[in-house]
Write a protein that holds these residues in place. Structure first.
Motif, PDB file in Angstrom:
ATOM      1  N   PRO A  63       0.827  -1.211   0.000  1.00  0.00           N
ATOM      2  CA  PRO A  63       0.000   0.000   0.000  1.00  0.00           C
ATOM      3  C   PRO A  63       0.866   1.268   0.000  1.00  0.00           C
ATOM      4  O   PRO A  63       2.084   1.208  -0.056  1.00  0.00           O
ATOM      5  CB  PRO A  63      -0.804  -0.126   1.289  1.00  0.00           C
ATOM      6  N   GLY A  64       0.185   2.415   0.128  1.00  0.00           N
ATOM      7  CA  GLY A  64       0.877   3.712   0.156  1.00  0.00           C
ATOM      8  C   GLY A  64       0.669   4.467  -1.135  1.00  0.00           C
ATOM      9  O   GLY A  64       1.362   4.221  -2.127  1.00  0.00           O
ATOM     10  N   ILE A  65      -0.275   5.422  -1.140  1.00  0.00           N
ATOM     11  CA  ILE A  65      -0.691   6.045  -2.405  1.00  0.00           C
ATOM     12  C   ILE A  65       0.205   7.204  -2.836  1.00  0.00           C
ATOM     13  O   ILE A  65      -0.056   7.818  -3.872  1.00  0.00           O
ATOM     14  CB  ILE A  65      -2.161   6.521  -2.331  1.00  0.00           C
ATOM     15  N   ASP A  66       1.256   7.487  -2.070  1.00  0.00           N
ATOM     16  CA  ASP A  66       2.198   8.512  -2.519  1.00  0.00           C
ATOM     17  C   ASP A  66       3.570   8.248  -1.910  1.00  0.00           C
ATOM     18  O   ASP A  66       3.702   7.474  -0.951  1.00  0.00           O
ATOM     19  CB  ASP A  66       1.716   9.935  -2.184  1.00  0.00           C
ATOM     20  N   ASN A  88       2.161  11.257  -6.729  1.00  0.00           N
ATOM     21  CA  ASN A  88       0.811  11.275  -6.167  1.00  0.00           C
ATOM     22  C   ASN A  88      -0.134  10.660  -7.184  1.00  0.00           C
ATOM     23  O   ASN A  88      -0.143  11.060  -8.346  1.00  0.00           O
ATOM     24  CB  ASN A  88       0.334  12.703  -5.884  1.00  0.00           C
ATOM     25  N   GLY A  89      -0.925   9.697  -6.757  1.00  0.00           N
ATOM     26  CA  GLY A  89      -1.985   9.203  -7.626  1.00  0.00           C
ATOM     27  C   GLY A  89      -1.584   8.070  -8.548  1.00  0.00           C
ATOM     28  O   GLY A  89      -0.707   7.267  -8.226  1.00  0.00           O
ATOM     29  N   TRP A  90      -2.284   7.997  -9.677  1.00  0.00           N
ATOM     30  CA  TRP A  90      -2.070   6.980 -10.708  1.00  0.00           C
ATOM     31  C   TRP A  90      -2.301   5.571 -10.185  1.00  0.00           C
ATOM     32  O   TRP A  90      -1.767   4.603 -10.702  1.00  0.00           O
ATOM     33  CB  TRP A  90      -0.666   7.120 -11.318  1.00  0.00           C
ATOM     34  N   ARG A  91      -3.090   5.476  -9.114  1.00  0.00           N
ATOM     35  CA  ARG A  91      -3.490   4.201  -8.512  1.00  0.00           C
ATOM     36  C   ARG A  91      -2.311   3.425  -7.946  1.00  0.00           C
ATOM     37  O   ARG A  91      -2.384   2.214  -7.748  1.00  0.00           O
ATOM     38  CB  ARG A  91      -4.300   3.357  -9.495  1.00  0.00           C
ATOM     39  N   VAL A  92      -1.211   4.148  -7.697  1.00  0.00           N
ATOM     40  CA  VAL A  92      -0.125   3.562  -6.923  1.00  0.00           C
ATOM     41  C   VAL A  92      -0.646   3.292  -5.513  1.00  0.00           C
ATOM     42  O   VAL A  92      -1.378   4.087  -4.941  1.00  0.00           O
ATOM     43  CB  VAL A  92       1.086   4.518  -6.884  1.00  0.00           C
ATOM     44  N   GLU A  94      -2.706   1.040  -4.939  1.00  0.00           N
ATOM     45  CA  GLU A  94      -4.010   0.404  -5.154  1.00  0.00           C
ATOM     46  C   GLU A  94      -3.838  -0.803  -6.075  1.00  0.00           C
ATOM     47  O   GLU A  94      -3.915  -1.942  -5.638  1.00  0.00           O
ATOM     48  CB  GLU A  94      -5.003   1.399  -5.744  1.00  0.00           C
ATOM     49  N   ILE A  95      -3.575  -0.543  -7.369  1.00  0.00           N
ATOM     50  CA  ILE A  95      -3.357  -1.651  -8.299  1.00  0.00           C
ATOM     51  C   ILE A  95      -1.876  -1.784  -8.675  1.00  0.00           C
ATOM     52  O   ILE A  95      -1.493  -2.742  -9.345  1.00  0.00           O
ATOM     53  CB  ILE A  95      -4.208  -1.497  -9.585  1.00  0.00           C
ATOM     54  N   HIS A  96      -1.057  -0.836  -8.258  1.00  0.00           N
ATOM     55  CA  HIS A  96       0.388  -0.862  -8.475  1.00  0.00           C
ATOM     56  C   HIS A  96       1.060  -0.707  -7.111  1.00  0.00           C
ATOM     57  O   HIS A  96       0.605   0.090  -6.287  1.00  0.00           O
ATOM     58  CB  HIS A  96       0.799   0.290  -9.407  1.00  0.00           C
ATOM     59  N   TRP A  97       2.117  -1.456  -6.847  1.00  0.00           N
ATOM     60  CA  TRP A  97       2.778  -1.355  -5.551  1.00  0.00           C
ATOM     61  C   TRP A  97       3.127   0.092  -5.233  1.00  0.00           C
ATOM     62  O   TRP A  97       3.595   0.838  -6.085  1.00  0.00           O
ATOM     63  CB  TRP A  97       4.052  -2.197  -5.552  1.00  0.00           C
ATOM     64  N   GLY A  98       2.928   0.451  -3.952  1.00  0.00           N
ATOM     65  CA  GLY A  98       3.037   1.843  -3.555  1.00  0.00           C
ATOM     66  C   GLY A  98       4.233   2.188  -2.693  1.00  0.00           C
ATOM     67  O   GLY A  98       5.297   1.575  -2.788  1.00  0.00           O
ATOM     68  N   GLY A  99       4.030   3.175  -1.799  1.00  0.00           N
ATOM     69  CA  GLY A  99       5.129   3.828  -1.115  1.00  0.00           C
ATOM     70  C   GLY A  99       5.577   3.223   0.196  1.00  0.00           C
ATOM     71  O   GLY A  99       6.569   3.680   0.772  1.00  0.00           O
ATOM     72  N   TYR A 100       4.873   2.205   0.714  1.00  0.00           N
ATOM     73  CA  TYR A 100       5.261   1.634   2.002  1.00  0.00           C
ATOM     74  C   TYR A 100       6.363   0.592   1.821  1.00  0.00           C
ATOM     75  O   TYR A 100       6.268  -0.560   2.262  1.00  0.00           O
ATOM     76  CB  TYR A 100       4.057   1.018   2.703  1.00  0.00           C
ATOM     77  N   ALA A 101       7.417   0.994   1.149  1.00  0.00           N
ATOM     78  CA  ALA A 101       8.570   0.139   0.883  1.00  0.00           C
ATOM     79  C   ALA A 101       9.780   1.033   0.662  1.00  0.00           C
ATOM     80  O   ALA A 101       9.644   2.222   0.350  1.00  0.00           O
ATOM     81  CB  ALA A 101       8.329  -0.734  -0.349  1.00  0.00           C
ATOM     82  N   GLN A 102      10.964   0.458   0.830  1.00  0.00           N
ATOM     83  CA  GLN A 102      12.183   1.248   0.680  1.00  0.00           C
ATOM     84  C   GLN A 102      12.555   1.488  -0.778  1.00  0.00           C
ATOM     85  O   GLN A 102      13.428   2.307  -1.064  1.00  0.00           O
ATOM     86  CB  GLN A 102      13.331   0.564   1.433  1.00  0.00           C
ATOM     87  N   LYS A 103      11.881   0.799  -1.702  1.00  0.00           N
ATOM     88  CA  LYS A 103      12.082   1.046  -3.123  1.00  0.00           C
ATOM     89  C   LYS A 103      10.750   0.922  -3.865  1.00  0.00           C
ATOM     90  O   LYS A 103       9.848   0.198  -3.432  1.00  0.00           O
ATOM     91  CB  LYS A 103      13.108   0.066  -3.715  1.00  0.00           C
ATOM     92  N   ALA A 104      10.652   1.636  -4.985  1.00  0.00           N
ATOM     93  CA  ALA A 104       9.457   1.571  -5.828  1.00  0.00           C
ATOM     94  C   ALA A 104       9.873   1.707  -7.280  1.00  0.00           C
ATOM     95  O   ALA A 104      10.826   2.441  -7.601  1.00  0.00           O
ATOM     96  CB  ALA A 104       8.481   2.682  -5.450  1.00  0.00           C
ATOM     97  N   ARG A 105       9.191   0.988  -8.162  1.00  0.00           N
ATOM     98  CA  ARG A 105       9.435   1.112  -9.600  1.00  0.00           C
ATOM     99  C   ARG A 105       8.125   1.534 -10.251  1.00  0.00           C
ATOM    100  O   ARG A 105       7.099   0.862 -10.097  1.00  0.00           O
ATOM    101  CB  ARG A 105       9.936  -0.201 -10.191  1.00  0.00           C
ATOM    102  N   VAL A 106       8.162   2.662 -10.993  1.00  0.00           N
ATOM    103  CA  VAL A 106       6.937   3.233 -11.558  1.00  0.00           C
ATOM    104  C   VAL A 106       7.200   3.788 -12.953  1.00  0.00           C
ATOM    105  O   VAL A 106       8.349   3.914 -13.387  1.00  0.00           O
ATOM    106  CB  VAL A 106       6.391   4.373 -10.660  1.00  0.00           C
ATOM    107  N   LYS A 107       6.135   4.163 -13.629  1.00  0.00           N
ATOM    108  CA  LYS A 107       6.253   4.825 -14.923  1.00  0.00           C
ATOM    109  C   LYS A 107       6.743   6.259 -14.737  1.00  0.00           C
ATOM    110  O   LYS A 107       6.356   6.938 -13.780  1.00  0.00           O
ATOM    111  CB  LYS A 107       4.903   4.844 -15.642  1.00  0.00           C
TER     112      LYS A 107
END
Length: 330
Positions: A63-66, A88-92, A94-107
């Motif tokens: 989770p973590g939407i931002d 912020n947003g883009w359903r991170v 929700e349907i894409h892994w979010g901010g409650y982690a030490q790393k994130a990979r996004v568009k």
């Protein structure tokens, strides 16, 4: 490479929420790998972590939407290692892994460069709530609202994340601000933010006696919805606007067309998730200039990943105040 993440997963008994070690290869696909510094706790995060909404389609899930952090690697020319970014947003979350982690990979399109004058911690103290609050103020301005108008701007859910920052921004810009809250203990807090009139939540939950009440507000930012939004629309002054940013109470709106036909009221929905890039950049630049750092610190409380599950329950019960930010590395 492995890192820590708060994983939401399905179990035989329902859902589990645990800090676990995750490998970079487990991250979803994306153009940019970010070392996350901070995320934030929002009402939607509380709903997701407690399984109260069906937004998560695949498990395990982060989770973590931002979040805000520093680019580690990028296949997009717009970002290079060392760049500071915010999402912020883009359903991170929700349907894409979010901010409650030490790393994130996004568009890459989901990110915004962080202005030089703001830290990653401050970016999450602002977070989706503050960013949404600024978009709401901008919507009222687009409709013609100015500080020179005679009257008060109403902010509902004023002691929450969006409401707190909306109050602070409006007061900073010179508006007279009325803040509605159901927490008597928040009155001094709201006064410190610049709120001049405290309105009880109970007052706004009662429907006006007729389809229209007395003209009271020159504009409004509503983060509650339901019967509160109905009351707000019925008591706005002629040709004013209400920016609707959340439906914590209910997504049902039992109103009539009379506020719109007889007073020319506008209901402006604020979608911070898919807001155009250019408007996102403007909003973040304005936040740097129009939200004083001392006020921001007043409304911010920092927690760790391990504290998140308990705070996820508190936010749903209305037991949090201001902005809750998550130091994912502590």
């Amino acid at each position: 490479m492995t890192f820590n993440a708060l994983l939401l997963d399905k179990t035989d008994d329902g859902l589990s929420l645990e800090i676990k070690s995750v490998h970079e290869d487990d991250l979803p696909e994306g153009d940019v790998l970010v070392k996350v510094d901070y995320s934030a706790l929002n009402f939607k995060d509380g709903l997701i972590m407690n399984g109260l909404v069906k937004l998560v389609k695949q498990y395990p899930h982060v989770p973590g939407i931002d979040f805000a952090g520093v680019v580690e690697s990028s296949s997009d020319d717009r970002y290079k290692p060392g760049d500071r970014v915010v999402l912020n947003g883009w359903r991170v979350g929700e349907i894409h892994w979010g901010g409650y982690a030490q790393k994130a990979r996004v568009k890459a399109d989901w990110l915004v460069p962080l202005p030089d004058a703001i830290s990653t911690r401050q970016a999450m103290a602002i977070g989706t709530a503050g960013y949404t609050a600024m978009l709401s103020v901008m919507a009222l301005e687009d409709h013609g609202l100015t500080p020179e108008q005679d009257g008060e701007v109403l902010v509902t859910g004023a002691s929450g994340g969006v409401g707190s920052i909306a109050c602070a921004i409006l007061a900073r810009l010179g508006y007279q601000v009325a803040g509605s809250t159901g927490s008597e203990s928040s009155h001094n807090y709201l006064t410190e933010l610049g709120v001049s009139t405290i309105v009880s939540r109970a007052e706004l939950e009662e429907a006006p006696k007729g389809p229209l009440g007395g003209e009271r507000w020159i504009g409004a930012i509503d983060s509650v919805g339901g019967s509160t939004l109905h009351h707000v629309l019925a008591t706005l002054k002629y040709w004013s606007c209400c920016a609707s940013v959340g439906l914590a109470a209910s997504n049902e709106l039992n109103t009539t067309v009379l506020p719109f036909l007889m007073r020319g009221v506008t209901l402006q929905g604020i979608d911070s998730a898919t807001c155009p890039y250019e408007r996102r950049v403007v909003a973040w630049k304005r936040l740097v200039n129009e939200l004083p750092s001392d006020i921001l610190e007043t409304m911010t409380h920092e927690i760790t990943l391990s504290e998140l599950p308990s705070y996820g329950k508190k936010i749903l019960k209305g037991q949090t105040q201001g902005r809750i930010i998550v130091n994912v590395n502590s």
